[in-house]
Motif scaffolding. Structure first.
Motif: not given
Length: 159
Positions: A55-70
């Motif tokens: 199994l793998y699990a990952r989050i592939e953030p989008e620009p709005e995730h970074y703009d929102g504080g990630l």
């Protein structure tokens, strides 16, 4: 923590050539026990030892995730741990899974309460489309178990 409930890959291709023998053995155990939901302890241990390393699990953030504080470095956030909670082979040799994944994420601010965090999640589409669970086999191929992005929940646990 992220949870996937009843995730299964699209089996429009035949996965048989890439399956490891122990995964085929797990499917046989599932069929032999009458497709019941619960597993005897010794079989469940074997199934987890077989499937969890695939199994793998990952989050592939989008620009709005970074703009929102990630604040995580730009790019994929890999799960630190994955725990299988249920398995069925009702759709074929790559199982339908439910699992939990633990991620380490950093933000540009502390969230005062759960409501503030939920507001951030709402602004960023709950990160549902950024989360991927799946299977990685020895040939390097990945079979995404979240291709329809249903059954995904995030739960934030703070240190």
């Amino acid at each position: 923590m992220a949870r996937l409930k009843n995730g299964s890959p699209d089996l429009s291709e035949d996965p048989a050539p890439i399956l490891i023998p122990t995964l085929i053995q797990c499917e046989g155990l599932w069929k032999d026990r009458g497709k019941r939901r619960s597993w005897p302890n010794n079989q469940w241990s074997f199934v987890r030892r077989t499937i969890e390393p695939l199994l793998y699990a990952r989050i592939e953030p989008e620009p709005e995730h970074y703009d929102g504080g990630l604040l995580n470095p730009r790019g994929v956030i890999q799960a630190q741990a994955i725990e299988l909670s249920s398995v069925s082979f009702e759709n074929g040799p790559i199982p339908v899974i439910s699992a939990y994944a633990q991620f380490q994420m950093t933000f540009d601010r502390a969230f005062a309460d759960t409501g503030e965090f939920y507001e951030w999640q709402e602004q960023t589409d709950w990160m549902d489309w950024a989360l991927c669970f799946g299977f990685r086999f020895e040939d390097g191929g990945e079979w995404d178990a979240t291709w329809e992005h249903g059954g995904i929940d995030f739960e934030i646990v703070t240190p």
